[in-house]
Design a protein around this motif. Sequence first.
Motif, PDB file in Angstrom:
ATOM      1  N   GLY A 197      -1.841  24.072  15.244  1.00 26.45           N
ATOM      2  CA  GLY A 197      -1.030  23.803  14.058  1.00 26.45           C
ATOM      3  C   GLY A 197      -0.196  22.544  14.218  1.00 26.45           C
ATOM      4  O   GLY A 197      -0.075  21.740  13.290  1.00 26.45           O
ATOM      5  N   GLY A 198       0.363  22.356  15.413  1.00 27.51           N
ATOM      6  CA  GLY A 198       1.138  21.143  15.665  1.00 27.51           C
ATOM      7  C   GLY A 198       0.278  19.895  15.662  1.00 27.51           C
ATOM      8  O   GLY A 198       0.691  18.841  15.167  1.00 27.51           O
ATOM      9  N   TYR A 199      -0.951  20.017  16.204  1.00 25.84           N
ATOM     10  CA  TYR A 199      -1.848  18.861  16.221  1.00 25.84           C
ATOM     11  C   TYR A 199      -2.283  18.483  14.807  1.00 25.84           C
ATOM     12  O   TYR A 199      -2.423  17.300  14.483  1.00 25.84           O
ATOM     13  CB  TYR A 199      -3.077  19.173  17.070  1.00 25.84           C
ATOM     14  N   ARG A 200      -2.480  19.485  13.957  1.00 21.00           N
ATOM     15  CA  ARG A 200      -2.865  19.201  12.575  1.00 21.00           C
ATOM     16  C   ARG A 200      -1.755  18.441  11.850  1.00 21.00           C
ATOM     17  O   ARG A 200      -2.018  17.479  11.121  1.00 21.00           O
ATOM     18  CB  ARG A 200      -3.168  20.513  11.851  1.00 21.00           C
ATOM     19  N   LYS A 201      -0.513  18.838  12.084  1.00 23.57           N
ATOM     20  CA  LYS A 201       0.606  18.120  11.479  1.00 23.57           C
ATOM     21  C   LYS A 201       0.703  16.695  12.028  1.00 23.57           C
ATOM     22  O   LYS A 201       1.039  15.757  11.305  1.00 23.57           O
ATOM     23  CB  LYS A 201       1.912  18.873  11.743  1.00 23.57           C
ATOM     24  N   TYR A 202       0.389  16.570  13.317  1.00 23.98           N
ATOM     25  CA  TYR A 202       0.403  15.241  13.932  1.00 23.98           C
ATOM     26  C   TYR A 202      -0.614  14.322  13.269  1.00 23.98           C
ATOM     27  O   TYR A 202      -0.337  13.157  12.976  1.00 23.98           O
ATOM     28  CB  TYR A 202       0.115  15.387  15.428  1.00 23.98           C
ATOM     29  N   ARG A 203      -1.819  14.861  13.012  1.00 25.06           N
ATOM     30  CA  ARG A 203      -2.852  14.051  12.367  1.00 25.06           C
ATOM     31  C   ARG A 203      -2.486  13.721  10.922  1.00 25.06           C
ATOM     32  O   ARG A 203      -2.773  12.627  10.432  1.00 25.06           O
ATOM     33  CB  ARG A 203      -4.196  14.793  12.396  1.00 25.06           C
ATOM     34  N   GLU A 204      -1.850  14.656  10.238  1.00 25.54           N
ATOM     35  CA  GLU A 204      -1.422  14.384   8.864  1.00 25.54           C
ATOM     36  C   GLU A 204      -0.373  13.280   8.835  1.00 25.54           C
ATOM     37  O   GLU A 204      -0.380  12.426   7.947  1.00 25.54           O
ATOM     38  CB  GLU A 204      -0.872  15.666   8.235  1.00 25.54           C
ATOM     39  N   THR A 205       0.511  13.298   9.823  1.00 21.18           N
ATOM     40  CA  THR A 205       1.516  12.242   9.908  1.00 21.18           C
ATOM     41  C   THR A 205       0.866  10.896  10.189  1.00 21.18           C
ATOM     42  O   THR A 205       1.242   9.870   9.612  1.00 21.18           O
ATOM     43  CB  THR A 205       2.535  12.569  11.019  1.00 21.18           C
TER      44      THR A 205
END
Length: 223
Positions: free
Chosen positions: A178-186
């Motif tokens: 979940g954190g990595y997905r937010k990182y990619r969205e950023t």
Amino acid sequence: MGKNKFRYGWLVKWILAAILIAAGILMKIYDVEVVYATTGIAIVIFSLARVVPLIKTLKKEAVRTINLIEIIFDTIMGGVMIYVVFSGKAGEQFWISLYGYLLAAFFYARGLIYFVCFYYFEEKSEQLKFWFHIVCLSLGAALLVLTILKRDIISTLGWIVLFISVGGGLYLVYDGYGGYRKYRETSKALNEEKKPKKTPKVEKDLPKPTPEIPEEKEETYIN
């Protein structure tokens, strides 16, 4: 760009997940040494971390003394376990048998001291803590019986720790995803961020000089 903050907690969680799963597997492969060491370190940390909060919060001197005696006893017990591992004696039958007695004493003493303070010294407690210490008493008695019957406690604990390690590792992987997905969205938002267009400055027209109108001279007529 200032609004897009990159967070790398997902990377730490994935590293911890790998370490946790690897530790669980190693604990099952080398169950005697690793279980002995893990238990000893956990008991020492649990004991020493309680010293200052207990001294500051327990009001009755007798209760403080009883708990400090337990902490000293547990610290020595954990130290013995750690020593056995690093001295290479964990595989000896004497120490394998002693492990069960030490672990049973740890749980039984924790439960017994809690109920002594609860009943005789009227220490107040919440419901969850009450039932937890009943489990400690039961677990201590069960471990003692299993040790007397010469059951393989260390191997069983190895399987339990392996299950907990793999389960905890998978949870960290999921949470890190979940954190990595937010990182990619950023990162995506950063790449798609458009630079604001500069609006051309409008030059103000200078005031044009007004042409002077010549004054009309009155013509004089001679009659």
